[in-house]
Design a protein around this motif. Sequence first.
Motif, PDB file in Angstrom:
ATOM      1  N   ASP A   1       8.703 -24.320  22.330  1.00  0.00           N
ATOM      2  CA  ASP A   1       7.373 -24.674  21.836  1.00  0.00           C
ATOM      3  C   ASP A   1       7.248 -24.080  20.438  1.00  0.00           C
ATOM      4  OD1 ASP A   1       6.764 -22.018  22.066  1.00  0.00           O
ATOM      5  OD2 ASP A   1       5.420 -22.217  23.747  1.00  0.00           O
TER       6      ASP A   1
ATOM      7  N   LEU B   1       5.539 -21.727  19.129  1.00  0.00           N
ATOM      8  CA  LEU B   1       5.541 -20.259  19.041  1.00  0.00           C
ATOM      9  C   LEU B   1       6.956 -19.713  19.242  1.00  0.00           C
ATOM     10  CD1 LEU B   1       4.139 -17.568  18.738  1.00  0.00           C
ATOM     11  CD2 LEU B   1       3.445 -17.674  21.116  1.00  0.00           C
TER      12      LEU B   1
ATOM     13  N   ASN C   1      11.257  -6.086  22.124  1.00  0.00           N
ATOM     14  CA  ASN C   1      11.539  -6.202  23.552  1.00  0.00           C
ATOM     15  C   ASN C   1      10.322  -6.680  24.338  1.00  0.00           C
ATOM     16  OD1 ASN C   1      13.601  -6.061  25.312  1.00  0.00           O
ATOM     17  ND2 ASN C   1      13.216  -3.955  25.952  1.00  0.00           N
ATOM     18  N   ASN C   2       9.159  -6.143  23.987  1.00  0.00           N
ATOM     19  CA  ASN C   2       7.950  -6.526  24.721  1.00  0.00           C
ATOM     20  C   ASN C   2       7.561  -7.981  24.461  1.00  0.00           C
ATOM     21  OD1 ASN C   2       7.863  -4.047  25.833  1.00  0.00           O
ATOM     22  ND2 ASN C   2       6.127  -3.291  24.642  1.00  0.00           N
ATOM     23  N   THR C   3       7.895  -8.466  23.268  1.00  0.00           N
ATOM     24  CA  THR C   3       7.631  -9.875  22.966  1.00  0.00           C
ATOM     25  C   THR C   3       8.533 -10.747  23.847  1.00  0.00           C
ATOM     26  OG1 THR C   3       7.273  -9.179  20.690  1.00  0.00           O
ATOM     27  CG2 THR C   3       7.427 -11.535  21.083  1.00  0.00           C
TER      28      THR C   3
ATOM     29  N   ILE D   1       9.741  -9.936  26.762  1.00  0.00           N
ATOM     30  CA  ILE D   1       9.239  -9.854  28.140  1.00  0.00           C
ATOM     31  C   ILE D   1       8.008 -10.743  28.279  1.00  0.00           C
ATOM     32  CG2 ILE D   1       8.305  -8.326  29.913  1.00  0.00           C
ATOM     33  CD1 ILE D   1       9.805  -6.042  28.628  1.00  0.00           C
ATOM     34  N   ASP D   2       7.152 -10.688  27.282  1.00  0.00           N
ATOM     35  CA  ASP D   2       5.930 -11.489  27.330  1.00  0.00           C
ATOM     36  C   ASP D   2       6.267 -12.973  27.411  1.00  0.00           C
ATOM     37  OD1 ASP D   2       3.150 -12.053  27.123  1.00  0.00           O
ATOM     38  OD2 ASP D   2       3.438 -12.522  25.000  1.00  0.00           O
ATOM     39  N   GLN D   3       7.217 -13.390  26.567  1.00  0.00           N
ATOM     40  CA  GLN D   3       7.603 -14.807  26.560  1.00  0.00           C
ATOM     41  C   GLN D   3       8.191 -15.220  27.903  1.00  0.00           C
ATOM     42  OE1 GLN D   3       7.283 -17.168  23.985  1.00  0.00           O
ATOM     43  NE2 GLN D   3       5.948 -15.619  23.138  1.00  0.00           N
TER      44      GLN D   3
ATOM     45  N   GLU E   1       7.948 -13.484  30.986  1.00  0.00           N
ATOM     46  CA  GLU E   1       7.173 -13.186  32.196  1.00  0.00           C
ATOM     47  C   GLU E   1       5.793 -13.842  32.188  1.00  0.00           C
ATOM     48  OE1 GLU E   1       8.117 -11.176  34.860  1.00  0.00           O
ATOM     49  OE2 GLU E   1      10.118 -10.982  34.000  1.00  0.00           O
ATOM     50  N   ASN E   2       5.141 -13.759  31.053  1.00  0.00           N
ATOM     51  CA  ASN E   2       3.735 -14.184  31.018  1.00  0.00           C
ATOM     52  C   ASN E   2       3.540 -15.642  30.635  1.00  0.00           C
ATOM     53  OD1 ASN E   2       2.691 -11.722  31.735  1.00  0.00           O
ATOM     54  ND2 ASN E   2       2.462 -11.008  29.639  1.00  0.00           N
ATOM     55  N   ARG E   3       4.297 -16.089  29.649  1.00  0.00           N
ATOM     56  CA  ARG E   3       4.077 -17.467  29.200  1.00  0.00           C
ATOM     57  C   ARG E   3       4.774 -18.409  30.172  1.00  0.00           C
ATOM     58  NH1 ARG E   3       5.311 -19.355  23.919  1.00  0.00           N
ATOM     59  NH2 ARG E   3       3.361 -20.483  23.900  1.00  0.00           N
TER      60      ARG E   3
ATOM     61  N   TYR F   1      -0.947  -5.476  24.300  1.00  0.00           N
ATOM     62  CA  TYR F   1       0.456  -5.310  23.892  1.00  0.00           C
ATOM     63  C   TYR F   1       0.733  -3.822  23.720  1.00  0.00           C
ATOM     64  CZ  TYR F   1       4.801  -6.701  21.534  1.00  0.00           C
ATOM     65  OH  TYR F   1       6.118  -6.916  21.201  1.00  0.00           O
ATOM     66  N   TYR F   2       1.797  -3.348  24.348  1.00  0.00           N
ATOM     67  CA  TYR F   2       2.123  -1.924  24.297  1.00  0.00           C
ATOM     68  C   TYR F   2       3.291  -1.720  23.334  1.00  0.00           C
ATOM     69  CZ  TYR F   2      -0.472  -2.294  28.658  1.00  0.00           C
ATOM     70  OH  TYR F   2      -1.425  -2.586  29.603  1.00  0.00           O
TER      71      TYR F   2
ATOM     72  N   ARG G   1       7.122  -2.574  28.281  1.00  0.00           N
ATOM     73  CA  ARG G   1       6.155  -2.918  29.336  1.00  0.00           C
ATOM     74  C   ARG G   1       5.746  -4.370  29.198  1.00  0.00           C
ATOM     75  NH1 ARG G   1       1.402   1.502  29.415  1.00  0.00           N
ATOM     76  NH2 ARG G   1       0.541   0.096  30.990  1.00  0.00           N
ATOM     77  N   VAL G   2       5.522  -5.004  30.326  1.00  0.00           N
ATOM     78  CA  VAL G   2       5.055  -6.387  30.278  1.00  0.00           C
ATOM     79  C   VAL G   2       3.631  -6.388  29.732  1.00  0.00           C
ATOM     80  CG1 VAL G   2       4.585  -8.462  31.637  1.00  0.00           C
ATOM     81  CG2 VAL G   2       6.433  -6.936  32.318  1.00  0.00           C
ATOM     82  N   PRO G   3       3.366  -7.151  28.676  1.00  0.00           N
ATOM     83  CA  PRO G   3       1.992  -7.203  28.171  1.00  0.00           C
ATOM     84  C   PRO G   3       1.021  -7.704  29.247  1.00  0.00           C
ATOM     85  CG  PRO G   3       3.507  -8.160  26.586  1.00  0.00           C
ATOM     86  CD  PRO G   3       4.288  -7.938  27.850  1.00  0.00           C
TER      87      PRO G   3
ATOM     88  N   GLN H   1      -2.221  -9.770  30.490  1.00  0.00           N
ATOM     89  CA  GLN H   1      -2.993 -10.929  30.048  1.00  0.00           C
ATOM     90  C   GLN H   1      -3.958 -11.357  31.142  1.00  0.00           C
ATOM     91  OE1 GLN H   1      -0.285 -14.133  29.150  1.00  0.00           O
ATOM     92  NE2 GLN H   1       0.141 -14.560  31.291  1.00  0.00           N
TER      93      GLN H   1
ATOM     94  N   ILE I   1       5.927  -9.978  14.041  1.00  0.00           N
ATOM     95  CA  ILE I   1       6.566 -10.486  15.269  1.00  0.00           C
ATOM     96  C   ILE I   1       6.876 -11.980  15.174  1.00  0.00           C
ATOM     97  CG2 ILE I   1       6.163 -10.927  17.744  1.00  0.00           C
ATOM     98  CD1 ILE I   1       4.729  -8.237  17.894  1.00  0.00           C
ATOM     99  N   GLN I   2       5.976 -12.740  14.521  1.00  0.00           N
ATOM    100  CA  GLN I   2       6.120 -14.198  14.548  1.00  0.00           C
ATOM    101  C   GLN I   2       6.913 -14.757  13.378  1.00  0.00           C
ATOM    102  OE1 GLN I   2       2.577 -16.419  16.161  1.00  0.00           O
ATOM    103  NE2 GLN I   2       1.660 -14.431  15.856  1.00  0.00           N
TER     104      GLN I   2
ATOM    105  N   TYR J   1       0.434 -10.969  16.629  1.00  0.00           N
ATOM    106  CA  TYR J   1       0.951 -11.644  17.824  1.00  0.00           C
ATOM    107  C   TYR J   1      -0.078 -11.604  18.948  1.00  0.00           C
ATOM    108  CZ  TYR J   1       4.078 -12.645  21.766  1.00  0.00           C
ATOM    109  OH  TYR J   1       4.651 -13.181  22.892  1.00  0.00           O
TER     110      TYR J   1
ATOM    111  N   ARG K   1      -1.610 -14.805  21.000  1.00  0.00           N
ATOM    112  CA  ARG K   1      -1.509 -14.963  22.457  1.00  0.00           C
ATOM    113  C   ARG K   1      -2.889 -15.038  23.106  1.00  0.00           C
ATOM    114  NH1 ARG K   1       0.381 -16.018  25.810  1.00  0.00           N
ATOM    115  NH2 ARG K   1       1.372 -14.472  27.117  1.00  0.00           N
TER     116      ARG K   1
END
Lengths: 205, 409
Positions: A65, A67, A79-81, A83-85, A87-89, B118-119, B124-126, B128, B344-345, B352, B356
């Motif tokens: 996509d 993003l 790393n957290n980005t 994981i976010d991509q 796990e969350n998205r 965001y941590y 850690r998993v952010p 949401q 980040i982007q 970021y 999100r």
Amino acid sequence: MSIVRENRNVVGRVLRASTTGFDCGTRGSRIDERHTFGSFVKVALNEDMSLCAIGLIYAIRIDDDPLARELVMASFVDNNTLIDQRENRLVPVEICAINVGYISNGGMFQSLPPRPPMRLSEVELMSEQEVYVFTRRFDYFRLVLNAKEVPSDDLLAAALRYASFAYPESERYEFLVRSGRRMAELLSHDLKRLSHVLALIKPQQ
Amino acid sequence: MSLEFNKVVEQVQTMGRFLAHQANGNATKLERALELFYAATDLDEVHDRIKLVRDSSVSGYRGAAPLPRPYDEIVCGVGDPPPMPDDGTVIAVDGSQIYPDQHSYAQFYLINISTFVYYHGATRVPFQATAPHLYYSDNDVLDKDGRLITNQTVNARRSLMEVQRLADMAWELRGETRPLVAIHDGGLLKFFGATDVAGAHEIERDYMKALEKVFHAEGLLIGYIDVPRSKYLVSLLHLLSLQPDQVNDANLKTNGEIEGLTDAMLYALVLQPGERSALMVQNSPQNREYKDRGAEYEIASFYMNVSNHTGRPSIARIDVPMWVAKDKLAIAHIHALITAQCAIQGRRHYPYALTRSDELAYISGGEKSQLDELIRTAMRNATLEPEISNKLQTKGLARSNKRQHKIKV
């Protein structure tokens, strides 16, 4: 009707289907060893699972996509980005399978199933025992080799390697040799193709 | 009839020429503004000039002013990118809405509030979450005169809910890793116009309560403004360019020879990637009101070039309440964390966490249709007949499935 059944190796849920194959979807975060090129899957065609289509996974697609495309351009992905991509998205993964047989009242048949599965039906990995029983015959080779828009040679080789692990170690070599012989009959008109597939399934001595 | 492009093309071309002419004119103005900017080195002089406009009968000055001593910073000063803190928590909240429609089958509106945490520094998993709120009672959808509330009212209520959610999250996460930065998408200095916004007074009161809650949670609240069009600094430079006897409302109506410039245009030439400008406050009756409620609630701001390479600068304005502005370490942490978020982007220099949270809050056309269907079904279940106005029905008929003739090739 039982919608959720526990302790099964669910690959995904059907998005679209026909009698020749089906595509199923799952979340990007759930992709693992269940989603393997050449693995045998089954999907129920009726509620009591007495009729199931048997498929071979021939493609796994992960969509991008805008993003994700921007994140790829970044010099460093945190790393957290990541994981976010993951796990969350809700990154959609599509798994495509071609039908190579079906199960009807306990019997296995190596031809196209009578009808396609319904949308959102659960697609699950076949058990070792089911793979063992199904692959003792080689009639499904023709379905794979004649399939269009499918990397049929590599798919068949991957399926045979996958299936060989369902066999006891003492039978594995013989299974691959028998498979090679059947392939030689089917591809006798195309020696280049045959030698390629045979090289791919050559048993390790 | 659709938009007739043959009739609009010429207007677009004229607009292009106008914008080019405007840009050429700005180049000369920018040179003059830079001269004034780099000449503004004496803080005493700046304070004197601000005192002059505040104490005299002059009321029209809406430009920037330095922070009170000893927190003031030299106007032309620039802050280098500070080191990243080892850890940090960034909370971003955003909202979107479905506006009420006079012609709809039912009068309602919906606000969808999203939260994203965001941590930094720890794997850690952010976090949401989204929270949709549906409003349909007369108290919610009608103003005191019984008319349907305006879109501005919905916007104001959404802004309030965003800041309230930030405050709740800051309070909830007060035990989390510090610094705890709470990002609001937009300026912090809100103007809830009483003529357009129903219940503006209550919204203002609740907004201030939310700010207080963030303060008590020791959260670092910021308002992030991408592509700011504010002219606070430009107005200050204009004020400084005037002789004391020229300081009057007539001369402050415009920014004189540098009129038309924005602060972002100027800072695009001044700030290198990752740098920030001096912290200043806006001199306005609104900000004065905030200050009157408590010195800690006056809103200050600084600009940042959030780009991380030497290409085209990306200037953003960061609003902070005074309790944050007075804390040098907090400002350094915000500066560093926003720089990290904007990196980040890749090519898009935007936090970021805000991207999100916007993604989470966004209500697509398809989702709106599904909600419409759900409400209509609920109405039918309650033996009500959902009927939209003839106006909306005919609009739907005329607009739907319109085909254009196309040439086949």
